[in-house]
Design a protein around this motif. Structure first.
Motif, PDB file in Angstrom:
ATOM      1  N   LEU A 217     -23.889   9.041  25.702  1.00 38.33           N
ATOM      2  CA  LEU A 217     -24.603  10.298  25.347  1.00 38.33           C
ATOM      3  C   LEU A 217     -25.415  11.023  26.329  1.00 38.33           C
ATOM      4  CD1 LEU A 217     -25.508   9.628  21.531  1.00 38.33           C
ATOM      5  CD2 LEU A 217     -23.517  10.320  22.408  1.00 38.33           C
ATOM      6  N   ARG A 218     -25.679  12.247  26.224  1.00 38.58           N
ATOM      7  CA  ARG A 218     -26.632  12.998  27.152  1.00 38.58           C
ATOM      8  C   ARG A 218     -28.013  13.036  26.529  1.00 38.58           C
ATOM      9  NH1 ARG A 218     -25.703  17.942  26.772  1.00 38.58           N
ATOM     10  NH2 ARG A 218     -24.125  17.484  24.834  1.00 38.58           N
ATOM     11  N   THR A 219     -28.227  12.468  25.315  1.00 39.93           N
ATOM     12  CA  THR A 219     -29.308  12.470  24.410  1.00 39.93           C
ATOM     13  C   THR A 219     -30.583  12.014  25.465  1.00 39.93           C
ATOM     14  OG1 THR A 219     -28.273  12.174  22.667  1.00 39.93           O
ATOM     15  CG2 THR A 219     -30.568  11.923  22.338  1.00 39.93           C
ATOM     16  N   ARG A 220     -31.620  12.481  25.269  1.00 39.84           N
ATOM     17  CA  ARG A 220     -32.694  11.901  25.945  1.00 39.84           C
ATOM     18  C   ARG A 220     -33.924  11.421  25.052  1.00 39.84           C
ATOM     19  NH1 ARG A 220     -34.901  16.272  30.175  1.00 39.84           N
ATOM     20  NH2 ARG A 220     -33.971  17.789  28.674  1.00 39.84           N
ATOM     21  N   VAL A 221     -34.758  10.691  25.684  1.00 38.80           N
ATOM     22  CA  VAL A 221     -36.077  10.157  24.758  1.00 38.80           C
ATOM     23  C   VAL A 221     -37.200  10.791  25.062  1.00 38.80           C
ATOM     24  CG1 VAL A 221     -37.167   7.981  23.828  1.00 38.80           C
ATOM     25  CG2 VAL A 221     -34.706   8.035  24.494  1.00 38.80           C
ATOM     26  N   ARG A 222     -37.834  11.287  23.830  1.00 35.66           N
ATOM     27  CA  ARG A 222     -39.331  11.902  23.853  1.00 35.66           C
ATOM     28  C   ARG A 222     -40.225  11.054  23.453  1.00 35.66           C
ATOM     29  NH1 ARG A 222     -39.116  17.611  25.519  1.00 35.66           N
ATOM     30  NH2 ARG A 222     -41.198  18.081  25.785  1.00 35.66           N
ATOM     31  N   GLY A 223     -40.861  10.065  24.257  1.00 36.60           N
ATOM     32  CA  GLY A 223     -41.622   8.795  23.572  1.00 36.60           C
ATOM     33  C   GLY A 223     -43.057   9.405  23.522  1.00 36.60           C
ATOM     34  N   ILE A 224     -43.653   9.557  22.266  1.00 44.41           N
ATOM     35  CA  ILE A 224     -45.049   9.887  22.112  1.00 44.41           C
ATOM     36  C   ILE A 224     -46.069   8.757  21.938  1.00 44.41           C
ATOM     37  CG2 ILE A 224     -46.331  11.205  20.401  1.00 44.41           C
ATOM     38  CD1 ILE A 224     -43.803  12.649  21.294  1.00 44.41           C
ATOM     39  N   VAL A 225     -46.793   8.575  23.014  1.00 47.64           N
ATOM     40  CA  VAL A 225     -47.763   7.445  23.152  1.00 47.64           C
ATOM     41  C   VAL A 225     -48.742   7.395  22.318  1.00 47.64           C
ATOM     42  CG1 VAL A 225     -49.022   6.440  24.986  1.00 47.64           C
ATOM     43  CG2 VAL A 225     -46.830   7.510  25.623  1.00 47.64           C
ATOM     44  N   VAL A 226     -49.035   6.208  21.629  1.00 42.98           N
ATOM     45  CA  VAL A 226     -49.885   6.046  20.830  1.00 42.98           C
ATOM     46  C   VAL A 226     -50.852   4.908  20.888  1.00 42.98           C
ATOM     47  CG1 VAL A 226     -48.440   7.095  19.082  1.00 42.98           C
ATOM     48  CG2 VAL A 226     -48.462   4.315  19.083  1.00 42.98           C
ATOM     49  N   ASN A 227     -50.657   4.439  22.370  1.00 43.00           N
ATOM     50  CA  ASN A 227     -51.380   3.323  22.795  1.00 43.00           C
ATOM     51  C   ASN A 227     -51.915   3.480  23.985  1.00 43.00           C
ATOM     52  OD1 ASN A 227     -52.247   0.621  22.960  1.00 43.00           O
ATOM     53  ND2 ASN A 227     -50.615  -0.341  22.688  1.00 43.00           N
ATOM     54  N   ASP A 228     -53.425   3.507  23.953  1.00 40.67           N
ATOM     55  CA  ASP A 228     -54.168   3.773  25.654  1.00 40.67           C
ATOM     56  C   ASP A 228     -54.447   2.324  26.089  1.00 40.67           C
ATOM     57  OD1 ASP A 228     -55.966   3.038  23.343  1.00 40.67           O
ATOM     58  OD2 ASP A 228     -57.545   4.242  24.322  1.00 40.67           O
ATOM     59  N   THR A 229     -53.921   1.084  25.538  1.00 44.34           N
ATOM     60  CA  THR A 229     -54.363  -0.217  26.120  1.00 44.34           C
ATOM     61  C   THR A 229     -53.402  -0.637  26.932  1.00 44.34           C
ATOM     62  OG1 THR A 229     -53.518  -1.726  24.275  1.00 44.34           O
ATOM     63  CG2 THR A 229     -55.701  -0.515  23.868  1.00 44.34           C
ATOM     64  N   LEU A 230     -52.172  -0.013  26.976  1.00 42.34           N
ATOM     65  CA  LEU A 230     -51.160  -0.303  28.008  1.00 42.34           C
ATOM     66  C   LEU A 230     -50.489   0.681  28.731  1.00 42.34           C
ATOM     67  CD1 LEU A 230     -48.887  -2.538  25.669  1.00 42.34           C
ATOM     68  CD2 LEU A 230     -50.220  -3.577  27.265  1.00 42.34           C
ATOM     69  N   ARG A 231     -49.979   0.447  29.954  1.00 45.87           N
ATOM     70  CA  ARG A 231     -49.439   1.577  30.821  1.00 45.87           C
ATOM     71  C   ARG A 231     -48.154   1.710  30.221  1.00 45.87           C
ATOM     72  NH1 ARG A 231     -47.229   1.138  36.581  1.00 45.87           N
ATOM     73  NH2 ARG A 231     -45.733   3.134  36.306  1.00 45.87           N
ATOM     74  N   LEU A 232     -47.795   2.977  29.772  1.00 47.48           N
ATOM     75  CA  LEU A 232     -46.664   3.380  29.047  1.00 47.48           C
ATOM     76  C   LEU A 232     -46.350   4.813  29.541  1.00 47.48           C
ATOM     77  CD1 LEU A 232     -47.768   2.302  25.385  1.00 47.48           C
ATOM     78  CD2 LEU A 232     -45.892   1.236  26.948  1.00 47.48           C
ATOM     79  N   ASP A 233     -46.372   5.014  30.872  1.00 45.26           N
ATOM     80  CA  ASP A 233     -45.584   6.357  31.228  1.00 45.26           C
ATOM     81  C   ASP A 233     -44.322   6.260  31.482  1.00 45.26           C
ATOM     82  OD1 ASP A 233     -45.253   5.193  33.945  1.00 45.26           O
ATOM     83  OD2 ASP A 233     -47.622   5.005  33.976  1.00 45.26           O
ATOM     84  N   SER A 234     -43.570   7.310  31.883  1.00 51.49           N
ATOM     85  CA  SER A 234     -42.074   7.404  31.774  1.00 51.49           C
ATOM     86  C   SER A 234     -41.658   6.214  32.979  1.00 51.49           C
ATOM     87  CB  SER A 234     -41.604   8.732  32.330  1.00 51.49           C
ATOM     88  OG  SER A 234     -42.020   9.586  31.579  1.00 51.49           O
ATOM     89  N   ALA A 235     -42.374   6.223  34.181  1.00 48.01           N
ATOM     90  CA  ALA A 235     -41.726   5.156  35.073  1.00 48.01           C
ATOM     91  C   ALA A 235     -42.108   3.829  34.655  1.00 48.01           C
ATOM     92  CB  ALA A 235     -42.757   5.172  36.376  1.00 48.01           C
ATOM     93  N   LYS A 236     -42.828   3.260  33.785  1.00 49.35           N
ATOM     94  CA  LYS A 236     -43.050   2.122  33.047  1.00 49.35           C
ATOM     95  C   LYS A 236     -41.902   2.072  32.125  1.00 49.35           C
ATOM     96  CE  LYS A 236     -45.142  -1.675  32.844  1.00 49.35           C
ATOM     97  NZ  LYS A 236     -45.909  -2.168  32.180  1.00 49.35           N
ATOM     98  N   LEU A 237     -41.413   2.869  31.599  1.00 49.99           N
ATOM     99  CA  LEU A 237     -40.488   2.925  30.380  1.00 49.99           C
ATOM    100  C   LEU A 237     -39.086   2.666  31.083  1.00 49.99           C
ATOM    101  CD1 LEU A 237     -41.742   5.386  27.698  1.00 49.99           C
ATOM    102  CD2 LEU A 237     -42.075   2.560  27.787  1.00 49.99           C
ATOM    103  N   VAL A 238     -38.744   3.407  32.316  1.00 48.89           N
ATOM    104  CA  VAL A 238     -37.626   3.409  33.006  1.00 48.89           C
ATOM    105  C   VAL A 238     -37.659   2.052  33.562  1.00 48.89           C
ATOM    106  CG1 VAL A 238     -36.745   4.419  35.099  1.00 48.89           C
ATOM    107  CG2 VAL A 238     -37.432   5.735  33.421  1.00 48.89           C
ATOM    108  N   GLY A 239     -38.763   1.327  34.220  1.00 46.62           N
ATOM    109  CA  GLY A 239     -38.546   0.139  34.519  1.00 46.62           C
ATOM    110  C   GLY A 239     -38.160  -1.031  33.488  1.00 46.62           C
ATOM    111  N   LEU A 240     -38.772  -0.896  32.353  1.00 47.11           N
ATOM    112  CA  LEU A 240     -38.540  -1.717  31.286  1.00 47.11           C
ATOM    113  C   LEU A 240     -36.760  -1.726  31.091  1.00 47.11           C
ATOM    114  CD1 LEU A 240     -39.168  -3.864  29.202  1.00 47.11           C
ATOM    115  CD2 LEU A 240     -39.954  -2.210  27.681  1.00 47.11           C
ATOM    116  N   ALA A 241     -36.400  -0.500  31.071  1.00 44.42           N
ATOM    117  CA  ALA A 241     -35.136  -0.288  30.800  1.00 44.42           C
ATOM    118  C   ALA A 241     -34.074  -0.770  31.737  1.00 44.42           C
ATOM    119  CB  ALA A 241     -34.538   1.223  30.481  1.00 44.42           C
ATOM    120  N   GLY A 242     -34.545  -0.869  32.800  1.00 40.30           N
ATOM    121  CA  GLY A 242     -33.974  -1.386  34.095  1.00 40.30           C
ATOM    122  C   GLY A 242     -33.825  -2.779  34.147  1.00 40.30           C
TER     123      GLY A 242
END
Ligand SMILES: Cc1ncc(COP(=O)(O)O)c(C=O)c1O
Length: 333
Positions: A217-242
């Motif tokens: 699918l071409r669908t992308r994910v728009r993640g709404i960050v609700v937690n400021d105690t962890l690093r959750l930027d796009s690069a971090k999420l891409v890293g976890l997916a990897g």
């Protein structure tokens, strides 16, 4: 339940190498999310009923991969961390107990309201051993002691990060994305441009991003960050997916090329408010509108902030004109 996960159907080798314990009944329903007067056509994928006996929400899909792994390691205890009102910790405690596993949780402070108080009562009743280091720093310092305390013989506890968002737990939302792709192929909804989801520890957003690509699918994910105690930027999420991708490859699956980039899973910080578990006015409005105008029950820490973001992003035209999916990750108790 004997349901096979789609991951095993796509890559049969994973049936031998990646054990799975079905805990819920998929596919979870999709329906148009009418009534909110949005510009984009919005669809709901409703995870609230995924789980046994009303124990739904987005934690259950992660446990379907994590609990068999704990068994494989011979662990007697799962040791994990979270906030005082942790949905993850409660789901882990209840589902692990059914598998004969103990759960120990180290909890950090955040604002307490009636929901959190009720959640703490449930956590105490769940049989989990609770520790209250209060701050993240003290939690980190206490981890070696906690590991030693919950080591049985030579077997350490199975230590899991907040939200169960290890590379293995993240497969739960790879599976959900494959399920969504099946629903698109079956004509139940059009291919979405975006899927909007709250981001608390990242496994849901990262897993979705990987699964959507694996399904083509071409669908992308728009993640709404609700937690400021962890690093959750796009690069971090891409890293976890990897790292989840590497795990599947290491278990023998021959995956299509899926180079994810930050544009595939975009972290948005504008709806966090004062911090994790601090309610916002926009969230309260979204929560109220969801209940009264769309028949959807949300909560203030995750899903209300995510829907508030969706409403604002839609009004600003930044979701485009393609259909959007809102993932309801909340399993009411
Ligand atoms: C209801 C709810 N929605 C969303 C999330 C966030 O999911 P994730 O931790 O995978 O980012 C959580 C837990 O953190 C949750 O309890």
């Amino acid at each position: 339940m004997t349901r096979r996960p789609l991951l095993h159907e796509y890559w049969p080798v994973l049936a031998e190498t990646l054990p799975y314990l079905p805990l819920g009944d998929g596919p979870t329903p999709v329906r148009p999310l009418d009534g909110l007067g949005l510009r984009s056509p919005v669809w709901l994928k409703d995870e609230s009923g995924y789980g046994r006996g009303g124990w739904g929400g987005n934690k259950v899909r992660k446990l379907e991969w994590l609990l068999p792994q704990a068994g494989r390691r011979g662990a007697r205890t799962i040791l994990s961390v979270g906030g005082l009102g942790t949905n993850w910790g409660l789901a882990a405690a209840l589902y692990a107990r059914e598998q004969g596993l103990d759960v120990a949780l180290a909890l950090v402070d955040h604002p307490v309201d009636d929901h959190v108080r009720a959640q703490l009562r449930r956590l105490r009743a769940s049989g989990a051993v609770l520790y209250f280091p209060r701050t993240k720093r003290r939690l980190v310092l206490s981890l070696p002691w906690l590991v030693a305390r919950h080591t049985h013989g030579l077997t350490p506890p199975y230590v899991l990060p907040a939200g169960g968002s290890s590379p293995l737990g993240t497969l739960g939302y790879v599976e959900c994305a494959l399920e969504l792709a099946d629903q698109v192929a079956g004509g139940l909804l059009p291919e979405p441009g975006w899927i909007v989801t709250p981001v608390g520890s990242g496994g849901t957003a990262a897993g979705l991003a990987l699964g959507l690509r694996l399904a083509g699918l071409r669908t992308r994910v728009r993640g709404i960050v609700v937690n400021d105690t962890l690093r959750l930027d796009s690069a971090k999420l891409v890293g976890l997916a990897g790292r989840s991708r590497q795990l599947i490859c290491a278990r023998g699956a021959d995956l299509p090329r899926t180079a994810l980039g930050p544009a595939d899973v975009v972290s948005e910080y504008g709806w966090l408010g004062a911090g994790y578990a601090h309610p916002t006015e926009a969230g309260a409005r979204a929560l109220h509108r969801a209940a009264t105008e769309a028949g959807l029950e949300l909560e203030s820490t995750y899903t209300a902030k995510a829907l508030a973001a969706l409403v604002d992003l839609d009004a600003a035209g930044s979701l485009g004109r393609e259909p959007v999916v809102f993932l309801n990750t909340f399993g009411p108790r």
